[in-house]
Write an enzyme that holds these catalytic residues in place. Structure first.
Site, PDB file in Angstrom:
ATOM      1  N   GLU A 131      44.472  52.187  45.859  1.00  0.00           N
ATOM      2  CA  GLU A 131      44.183  50.775  45.606  1.00  0.00           C
ATOM      3  C   GLU A 131      42.991  50.620  44.659  1.00  0.00           C
ATOM      4  O   GLU A 131      42.962  49.720  43.809  1.00  0.00           O
ATOM      5  CB  GLU A 131      43.935  50.056  46.933  1.00  0.00           C
ATOM      6  CG  GLU A 131      43.897  48.556  46.871  1.00  0.00           C
ATOM      7  CD  GLU A 131      45.213  47.890  46.450  1.00  0.00           C
ATOM      8  OE1 GLU A 131      45.550  47.956  45.248  1.00  0.00           O
ATOM      9  OE2 GLU A 131      45.891  47.301  47.299  1.00  0.00           O
ATOM     10  N   THR A 184      45.340  41.698  39.238  1.00  0.00           N
ATOM     11  CA  THR A 184      44.279  41.629  40.261  1.00  0.00           C
ATOM     12  C   THR A 184      42.918  41.965  39.661  1.00  0.00           C
ATOM     13  O   THR A 184      41.932  41.284  39.938  1.00  0.00           O
ATOM     14  CB  THR A 184      44.618  42.589  41.429  1.00  0.00           C
ATOM     15  OG1 THR A 184      45.854  42.151  41.994  1.00  0.00           O
ATOM     16  CG2 THR A 184      43.563  42.563  42.504  1.00  0.00           C
TER      17      THR A 184
HETATM   18  N1  HSE Z   1      41.823  40.573  48.344  1.00  0.00           N
HETATM   19  C1  HSE Z   1      42.399  40.869  47.069  1.00  0.00           C
HETATM   20  C2  HSE Z   1      41.944  39.824  46.068  1.00  0.00           C
HETATM   21  C3  HSE Z   1      43.899  40.866  47.215  1.00  0.00           C
HETATM   22  O1  HSE Z   1      42.004  38.644  46.390  1.00  0.00           O
HETATM   23  O2  HSE Z   1      41.531  40.202  44.963  1.00  0.00           O
HETATM   24  C4  HSE Z   1      44.633  41.210  45.949  1.00  0.00           C
HETATM   25  O3  HSE Z   1      46.057  41.126  46.180  1.00  0.00           O
END
Ligand code: HSE
Length: 309
Positions: A131, A184
Site C-alpha cells: 500500500e 490516491t
Molecule cells: N484513507 C485513504 C485516503 C483511503 O483517504 O487517502 C484511500 O482509498
C-alpha cells in the site's frame, strides 16, 4: 498438495466518512480475482493482468500483488516461486481499494499454497508495504477490510494493529463511480497539514457518534454522525457533481453519503434494497445530467473479506 488457488478480495470503502485512515468497510461486490500458482523457478512472476487496460506494471517490485507476495516470502525466508494472474474487476483510481484488493488476494493465495504459515492478520505487514508503494503512504483502511471483512478500525499503523467493529448486516450500500479518475497519491497531497481545532472537535463528535450508533444499532444517530470535516471538504472539488449526489442522498433519506476512500466513487447506506435501487438510479441520473457516465453497484457488507474460490 494444491499447486494453484483462485482468490477473491472485495472492494473496500476507506475512511467511511468520519474515520480518515482509521475506518474501512469491505463490501461483497465488486472485487478482484487472482490466481496464484506454485512455480519451480524460485521467482515471483506476474504472468497475466486482465481488466486494467494495460496500465498496471507486471514488475513485481512495482505491482502491489508482487510486492505483498515477495514480502511474505522474505518474512518466511522462503525461496518458493509463484506465477500470479490478476483479473481486475475493480476500476483503477476509483477509491474502492483496487490496488489493495489485488495485493490481498495474491498474498492470501500464496499463503494458502504454503500451507497457511500466517494467519490472515499476520499478513497485514506484507500488505502495508504494498500500500505504501501504491498510494505514497502506508494506510491500512483498504487492505484490512478487504482481507478480514466487515468494518475495521485501524488501531495503530506501525506496527499495524486492527480491530473489527460491529456493522449492521442488513444495511445496503450504493456505490457510484463516475467516469473520472482520482489518484490516491494526488488526493492525499491536497489535504492540509494543519486542521482548524473546530473541525477536529466536530470530527471527534461525529466519529464518536458513528461508533456509538454501531453498538446501539441506532440508524438515526448514524445518519446524523456521517459528516466529514477533514478530507471531504477538500476533495469534493475532484468530483464533478459531488454536491448533487450529497443532496440526492439527503432527499432520499440515505443513512449517510460521502466519498469512498479518496474518490471519485461515492457511496451511501440505505435501509432497504428497494431504496438502494432508487438511490442508485438517482445517482446515475445526476451524473448523466452533467454528461458523465457512471458505474453503479448495489451491495452489502462483506463479512468474510478475502476468500478462496
Ligand atoms: N484513507 C485513504 C485516503 C483511503 O483517504 O487517502 C484511500 O482509498
Amino acid at each position: 498438495m494444491e499447486t494453484s488457488v483462485k482468490v477473491f478480495a472485495p472492494a473496500s470503502i476507506g475512511n467511511v466518512i468520519v474515520g480518515f485512515d482509521v475506518l474501512g468497510l469491505a463490501v461483497q461486490q465488486p472485487g478482484d480475482e487472482v490466481i496464484v500458482q506454485l512455480n519451480d523457478h524460485k521467482e515471483v512472476k506476474i504472468i497475466k493482468i486482465e481488466g486494467d487496460g494495460g496500465r498496471l506494471p507486471k514488475d513485481t517490485d512495482k505491482n502491489t500483488a508482487g510486492i505483498a507476495v515477495k514480502s511474505l516470502l522474505r518474512k518466511l525466508d522462503s525461496k518458493q516461486g509463484f506465477d500470479i494472474k490478476l483479473y481486475k474487476k475493480l476500476p483503477l483510481g476509483s477509491g474502492l481499494g483496487s490496488s489493495a484488493a489485488s495485493a490481498v488476494a495474491a498474498v492470501v493465495g500464496a499463503n494458502a499454497l504454503l500451507g497457511n504459515p500466517f494467519s490472515k492478520k499476520e499478513l497485514l505487514p506484507c500488505l502495508m508495504e504494498a500500500e505504501a508503494v501504491a498510494s505514497g503512504s502506508a494506510h491500512g483502511d483498504n487492505i484490512a477490510p478487504s482481507l478480514l471483512g466487515g468494518l475495521v478500525m485501524i488501531q495503530n499503523n506501525q506496527p499495524i494493529q486492527v480491530r473489527r467493529l460491529p456493522f449492521p448486516k442488513d444495511l445496503w450500500v450504493v456505490l457510484v463511480k463516475p467516469n473520472v479518475e482520482v489518484l490516491t497519491k494526488q488526493a492525499r497531497m491536497l489535504l492540509k497539514e494543519h486542521i482548524p481545532l473546530n473541525n477536529v472537535v466536530n470530527q471527534f463528535s461525529n466519529l464518536a457518534g458513528f461508533i456509538a450508533s454501531l453498538y446501539e444499532n441506532d440508524l438515526e444517530l448514524m445518519r446524523d454522525s456521517l459528516n466529514d470535516f477533514i478530507a471531504e471538504p477538500v476533495r469534493a472539488m475532484l468530483i464533478p457533481g459531488y454536491q448533487s449526489i450529497k443532496m440526492a442522498a439527503q432527499q432520499m433519506k440515505a443513512v449517510g453519503c460521502g466519498i469512498s476512500g479518496s474518490g471519485p466513487t461515492m457511496f451511501a447506506f440505505t435501509e432497504t434494497q428497494f431504496s438502494a435501487q432508487k438511490l442508485s438510479e438517482r445517482f446515475q441520473q445526476e451524473f448523466n445530467e452533467i454528461n458523465i457516465s457512471s458505474i453503479n453497484y448495489i451491495t452489502q457488507v462483506s463479512e468474510e473479506g478475502a476468500m478462496l474460490l
